[in-house]
Design a protein around this motif. Structure first.
Motif, PDB file in Angstrom:
ATOM      1  N   GLN A 569      22.207  77.897  87.823  1.00 18.98           N
ATOM      2  CA  GLN A 569      23.043  79.078  87.181  1.00 18.98           C
ATOM      3  C   GLN A 569      23.588  79.976  87.922  1.00 18.98           C
ATOM      4  OE1 GLN A 569      23.772  78.439  84.387  1.00 18.98           O
ATOM      5  NE2 GLN A 569      22.015  77.248  82.920  1.00 18.98           N
ATOM      6  N   ARG A 570      22.856  80.383  89.128  1.00 18.80           N
ATOM      7  CA  ARG A 570      23.407  82.191  89.707  1.00 18.80           C
ATOM      8  C   ARG A 570      24.460  81.140  90.641  1.00 18.80           C
ATOM      9  NH1 ARG A 570      24.315  83.263  94.758  1.00 18.80           N
ATOM     10  NH2 ARG A 570      23.284  80.725  96.190  1.00 18.80           N
ATOM     11  N   LEU A 571      24.943  79.765  90.758  1.00 20.61           N
ATOM     12  CA  LEU A 571      26.354  78.990  91.621  1.00 20.61           C
ATOM     13  C   LEU A 571      27.078  78.905  90.696  1.00 20.61           C
ATOM     14  CD1 LEU A 571      23.852  76.624  94.032  1.00 20.61           C
ATOM     15  CD2 LEU A 571      25.342  78.894  95.423  1.00 20.61           C
ATOM     16  N   GLN A 572      26.710  78.649  89.421  1.00 15.15           N
ATOM     17  CA  GLN A 572      28.165  78.927  88.752  1.00 15.15           C
ATOM     18  C   GLN A 572      28.980  79.762  88.777  1.00 15.15           C
ATOM     19  OE1 GLN A 572      27.828  75.804  85.313  1.00 15.15           O
ATOM     20  NE2 GLN A 572      26.302  76.175  85.272  1.00 15.15           N
ATOM     21  N   LEU A 573      27.616  81.326  88.048  1.00 25.46           N
ATOM     22  CA  LEU A 573      28.483  82.108  88.647  1.00 25.46           C
ATOM     23  C   LEU A 573      29.665  82.758  90.038  1.00 25.46           C
ATOM     24  CD1 LEU A 573      25.409  84.636  86.826  1.00 25.46           C
ATOM     25  CD2 LEU A 573      27.540  83.566  86.037  1.00 25.46           C
ATOM     26  N   GLU A 574      28.776  82.395  91.124  1.00 24.86           N
ATOM     27  CA  GLU A 574      29.105  81.840  92.223  1.00 24.86           C
ATOM     28  C   GLU A 574      31.138  81.769  91.896  1.00 24.86           C
ATOM     29  OE1 GLU A 574      31.093  83.840  95.401  1.00 24.86           O
ATOM     30  OE2 GLU A 574      29.874  85.018  94.021  1.00 24.86           O
ATOM     31  N   LEU A 575      30.385  80.305  91.539  1.00 21.72           N
ATOM     32  CA  LEU A 575      31.577  79.108  91.506  1.00 21.72           C
ATOM     33  C   LEU A 575      33.168  80.411  90.986  1.00 21.72           C
ATOM     34  CD1 LEU A 575      31.014  75.935  91.897  1.00 21.72           C
ATOM     35  CD2 LEU A 575      32.156  76.702  93.273  1.00 21.72           C
ATOM     36  N   ALA A 576      32.493  80.278  89.341  1.00 23.36           N
ATOM     37  CA  ALA A 576      33.418  81.329  88.694  1.00 23.36           C
ATOM     38  C   ALA A 576      33.983  82.241  89.372  1.00 23.36           C
ATOM     39  CB  ALA A 576      33.074  82.002  87.827  1.00 23.36           C
ATOM     40  N   ARG A 577      33.484  83.177  90.362  1.00 21.78           N
ATOM     41  CA  ARG A 577      33.527  84.522  90.759  1.00 21.78           C
ATOM     42  C   ARG A 577      35.081  84.327  91.490  1.00 21.78           C
ATOM     43  NH1 ARG A 577      32.393  88.923  94.805  1.00 21.78           N
ATOM     44  NH2 ARG A 577      30.888  86.839  96.364  1.00 21.78           N
ATOM     45  N   VAL A 578      34.862  83.263  92.547  1.00 22.22           N
ATOM     46  CA  VAL A 578      35.193  82.920  94.044  1.00 22.22           C
ATOM     47  C   VAL A 578      36.552  82.161  93.157  1.00 22.22           C
ATOM     48  CG1 VAL A 578      36.180  81.280  95.887  1.00 22.22           C
ATOM     49  CG2 VAL A 578      33.604  82.479  95.022  1.00 22.22           C
ATOM     50  N   ASP A 579      36.485  81.275  91.678  1.00 19.92           N
ATOM     51  CA  ASP A 579      38.166  81.066  91.604  1.00 19.92           C
ATOM     52  C   ASP A 579      38.633  82.257  90.684  1.00 19.92           C
ATOM     53  OD1 ASP A 579      37.691  78.475  91.649  1.00 19.92           O
ATOM     54  OD2 ASP A 579      36.410  78.073  89.856  1.00 19.92           O
ATOM     55  N   ARG A 580      38.685  83.488  90.735  1.00 23.18           N
ATOM     56  CA  ARG A 580      39.264  84.406  89.833  1.00 23.18           C
ATOM     57  C   ARG A 580      39.361  85.408  90.965  1.00 23.18           C
ATOM     58  NH1 ARG A 580      34.043  84.621  85.992  1.00 23.18           N
ATOM     59  NH2 ARG A 580      33.710  86.347  87.334  1.00 23.18           N
ATOM     60  N   GLN A 581      39.048  85.115  91.859  1.00 28.97           N
ATOM     61  CA  GLN A 581      39.616  85.527  93.385  1.00 28.97           C
ATOM     62  C   GLN A 581      40.736  85.131  93.795  1.00 28.97           C
ATOM     63  OE1 GLN A 581      35.880  85.572  95.794  1.00 28.97           O
ATOM     64  NE2 GLN A 581      35.809  88.286  95.595  1.00 28.97           N
ATOM     65  N   ILE A 582      40.642  83.643  93.609  1.00 23.86           N
ATOM     66  CA  ILE A 582      41.611  82.930  93.915  1.00 23.86           C
ATOM     67  C   ILE A 582      42.923  82.741  92.949  1.00 23.86           C
ATOM     68  CG2 ILE A 582      42.582  80.426  94.174  1.00 23.86           C
ATOM     69  CD1 ILE A 582      39.789  79.639  95.634  1.00 23.86           C
ATOM     70  N   GLN A 583      43.044  83.242  91.852  1.00 28.53           N
ATOM     71  CA  GLN A 583      44.018  83.216  91.130  1.00 28.53           C
ATOM     72  C   GLN A 583      44.528  84.731  91.064  1.00 28.53           C
ATOM     73  OE1 GLN A 583      42.560  82.479  87.509  1.00 28.53           O
ATOM     74  NE2 GLN A 583      41.767  80.731  87.721  1.00 28.53           N
ATOM     75  N   ARG A 584      43.945  85.553  91.792  1.00 20.78           N
ATOM     76  CA  ARG A 584      44.189  87.284  92.068  1.00 20.78           C
ATOM     77  C   ARG A 584      45.476  87.195  93.116  1.00 20.78           C
ATOM     78  NH1 ARG A 584      39.534  89.040  89.965  1.00 20.78           N
ATOM     79  NH2 ARG A 584      38.164  89.142  91.924  1.00 20.78           N
ATOM     80  N   ALA A 585      44.563  86.588  93.673  1.00 16.24           N
ATOM     81  CA  ALA A 585      44.837  86.475  94.821  1.00 16.24           C
ATOM     82  C   ALA A 585      46.822  85.711  95.100  1.00 16.24           C
ATOM     83  CB  ALA A 585      44.387  85.231  96.817  1.00 16.24           C
ATOM     84  N   ARG A 586      46.430  83.996  94.586  1.00 20.28           N
ATOM     85  CA  ARG A 586      47.515  83.950  93.958  1.00 20.28           C
ATOM     86  C   ARG A 586      48.860  84.563  93.382  1.00 20.28           C
ATOM     87  NH1 ARG A 586      45.247  78.117  92.078  1.00 20.28           N
ATOM     88  NH2 ARG A 586      45.176  77.360  94.630  1.00 20.28           N
ATOM     89  N   GLY A 587      48.246  85.735  92.331  1.00 20.71           N
ATOM     90  CA  GLY A 587      48.998  86.381  91.819  1.00 20.71           C
ATOM     91  C   GLY A 587      50.011  87.534  93.142  1.00 20.71           C
ATOM     92  N   ARG A 588      49.437  87.144  93.426  1.00 16.72           N
ATOM     93  CA  ARG A 588      49.927  88.965  94.853  1.00 16.72           C
ATOM     94  C   ARG A 588      50.945  88.364  95.627  1.00 16.72           C
ATOM     95  NH1 ARG A 588      44.539  90.515  94.321  1.00 16.72           N
ATOM     96  NH2 ARG A 588      44.074  89.425  96.958  1.00 16.72           N
TER      97      ARG A 588
END
Length: 623
Positions: A569-588
């Motif tokens: 479960q902890r790693l699922q949270l971390e995967l979701a966080r990294v995905d959101r960081q990737i989306q934000r980076a693409r948006g910039r």
């Protein structure tokens, strides 16, 4: 309103046996290391979705999202506010409450009420002693014993006798330090035409009328002389006692009604006492009034099934219809106990034994069936004008009936008795009343409700007003975050390390989940409902947080400590966080995401390994 100290609240919470408390309302069975479950007492269900953690003293229903702690549970099941719940539990478990500093006017009102209650309690004790010790009360003792009532049960109800002298209570109360104003306010004394006080109750058998905690609020009194009028005399409404809000014997019947799942309402005091003596203890009395809304609410707090063992005419047909509507609104079932003509419950038990009453209770009929038969028997069902009247009288009943076998049976009965073609009664009963069809008529009689599904102006129960979102309404991300926090509670040592390694603002999706995570991180995962050291606010002051923590604790109670699943479960949270960081980076403007992609790949490998480990452990346990 005066408040009690936080230390007092904590002492009460610690003293409560939560498993015992909840078991009085629903049957519970163990369903995990720290979890018991059963049918939810707050909504109808066939499969248990309600769970408690008896150590943390919280509950949560995964069906209707009812949640809370010991105090919330008592608030919802007893229909009291927080202060009332605290006082009920303190009295039940012998905890002395200490008050915070209070407003002087509020303190004065509280002390005044306490003095009035003390005066009523002392007077009840005086009447009781006079019944058993005085020569004057010999005839009253003979009357009561002649009704088959024993001394033990009469003492249990604190039955007494008021002497014939006009000033016995007046003088005794003065000697006890009570003023004439206090005697008048409690209704124990009244004034003559010259303004002189005298005892209100004289030469009467006295039945104390108490609240759910057994506090005497007033008296019902039966005359013993032939020339006395009225035969029954009650305390008049005052600041302490409100006749339409109470039922006789509620303090003694309440635990038995909760255990039986039903409460029986009779008319007279002696009916109630006789049935308690016979072992039927889930019984209360109407106290000589037509059934009121307040009394229905009192009954609804006691049990899910309300059984009326009343004379239909004396109880009031319209009052009973209102009771039926209120019972439905509170998700309670109202049934009629059909007694032999001219027989009250006490007579039936005395003549035919308690088995006869138990059989009558088993054979009770839904109020809708009783009302339908009563209306159809009230005139000529073959006369068209009478048919219109009967249909109008039955519409409010059928407005409360959902599509069901009972509704189909009753509409067929109406068709048959009125000689109508099959199906006509259903159409007529579903139509508005003739009065309701007139434009501008504010008194619609069709029992309809507003768009919120509830009657206008009626206060909604607390659990219906403030539910947590249903699990089906949660996003997948929220489900993962909640599952992780529950596993942290189930495995407190590993959970503390896992939680400390997260960025709460980044890993959790809502303000509520962030508050929960910070609370758990700052506090003790072994006592998640406790306030974190140095925290500015108590959990009790944040109802949303309190409800979420209760859900997490109950969910954790069915989980064994599982470090591998916690890591998944902890790693699922971390995967979701990294995905959101990737989306934000693409948006910039399409920024460089190579480092983030590499991080995601690393987390994904760790997740796969952890997941395989969980599967292997599961296989080992199953094997």
């Amino acid at each position: 309103m005066a408040l009690y100290t936080n230390e007092s609240k904590d002492r009460v919470r610690d003293a409560v046996d939560f498993l015992e408390l909840v078991s009085a309302r629903t049957e519970l069975r163990r369903a995990g290391p720290a979890r018991y479950e059963g049918l939810c007492p707050f909504h109808d269900e066939r499969t248990p979705s309600f769970g408690i953690d008896p150590a943390q003293k919280v509950y949560y229903c995964f069906g209707c999202q009812a949640s809370g702690d010991v105090f919330t549970f008592v608030q919802e099941t007893e229909g009291v506010d927080f202060k009332g719940a605290l006082e009920l539990l303190a009295e039940r478990y012998g905890v002395e409450l200490q008050r915070e500093e209070e407003d002087p006017k509020e303190a004065e009102r509280r002390k005044r009420r306490e003095r009035l209650l003390e005066l009523l309690s002392r007077t009840a004790a005086y009447y009781e002693r006079y019944l058993w010790e005085s020569e004057e009360a010999a005839r009253a003792r003979e009357y009561l014993l002649g009704r088959g009532l024993g001394e033990e049960v009469l003492r249990g109800f604190r039955v007494g006798y008021a002497p014939s002298a006009w000033d016995r209570v007046l003088l005794a109360s003065r000697r006890g330090g009570f003023s004439e104003a206090e005697l008048y306010e409690t209704g124990l004394a009244q004034r003559n035409e010259n303004g002189r006080l005298y005892d209100r109750f004289r030469s009467r058998i006295m039945f104390p009328l108490a609240d759910v905690r057994g506090k005497v609020l007033g008296f019902g009194a039966r005359a013993m002389r032939e020339d006395q009028r009225p035969k029954y005399l009650n305390t008049s409404d005052n600041d302490i006692y409100h006749k339409g809000k109470h039922v006789f014997g509620v303090d003694l019947a309440r635990p038995h009604a909760a255990k039986a799942g039903e409460v029986i309402l009779c008319e007279g005091y002696t009916d109630v006492i006789a049935l308690h003596q016979a072992g039927v203890r889930n019984v209360v009395g109407l106290m000589g009034t037509a059934l009121t809304e307040g009394q229905v609410r009192e009954l609804a707090r006691m049990s899910n099934v309300l059984l009326l063992a009343l004379d239909a005419d004396s109880a009031g047909q319209e009052a009973m219809l209102k009771a039926f509507q209120l019972a439905n609104k509170n998700k309670r079932e109202l049934r009629m106990v059909m007694l032999p003509q001219g027989t009250d419950p006490a007579d039936l038990v005395q003549r035919d034994g308690v088995a006869a009453l138990e059989a009558a209770v088993r054979e009770s009929v839904p109020f809708a069936s009783f009302r339908t038969e009563h209306v159809l028997a009230s005139g000529d069902p073959s006369n068209s004008e009478e048919q219109d009247r009967m249909i109008d009288e039955l519409r409010p009943v059928f407005a409360e009936l959902p599509p069901s076998a009972l509704r189909m049976e009753l509409t067929r009965t109406v068709d048959s008795r009125m000689a109508l073609p099959e199906g006509v009664a259903e159409k007529l009963l579903a139509a508005p009343t003739r009065a309701a069809q007139r434009p501008g008529d504010p008194g619609r009689g069709d029992g309809r409700r507003d768009g919120r599904g509830e009657g206008r102006g009626e206060e909604q129960p607390q659990q219906q007003r403030a539910r947590q979102p249903r699990v089906s309404e949660l996003t997948r991300r929220e489900e993962t975050e909640r599952a992780f926090l529950a596993l942290c509670i189930a495995s407190p040592e590993d959970g503390e390390l896992a939680l400390a390694g997260l960025d709460i603002d980044e890993h959790f999706s809502s303000g509520l989940l962030r508050r929960a995570a910070r609370h758990l991180l700052a506090g003790d995962l072994r006592a998640p409902m406790s306030d974190a050291p140095g925290a500015g606010e108590r959990v009790d002051d944040d109802p949303q947080l309190k409800g979420l923590l209760a859900e997490l604790v109950v969910e954790a109670g069915r989980e064994r400590a599982d470090t591998a699943m916690l890591e998944v479960q902890r790693l699922q949270l971390e995967l979701a966080r990294v995905d959101r960081q990737i989306q934000r980076a693409r948006g910039r403007d399409g920024g460089d995401i190579s480092a983030l992609a590499q991080r995601k790949a690393e987390v994904k490998r760790d997740f796969d390994r952890a997941y395989v480990q969980v599967l292997e452990q599961t296989g080992d346990r199953e094997g």
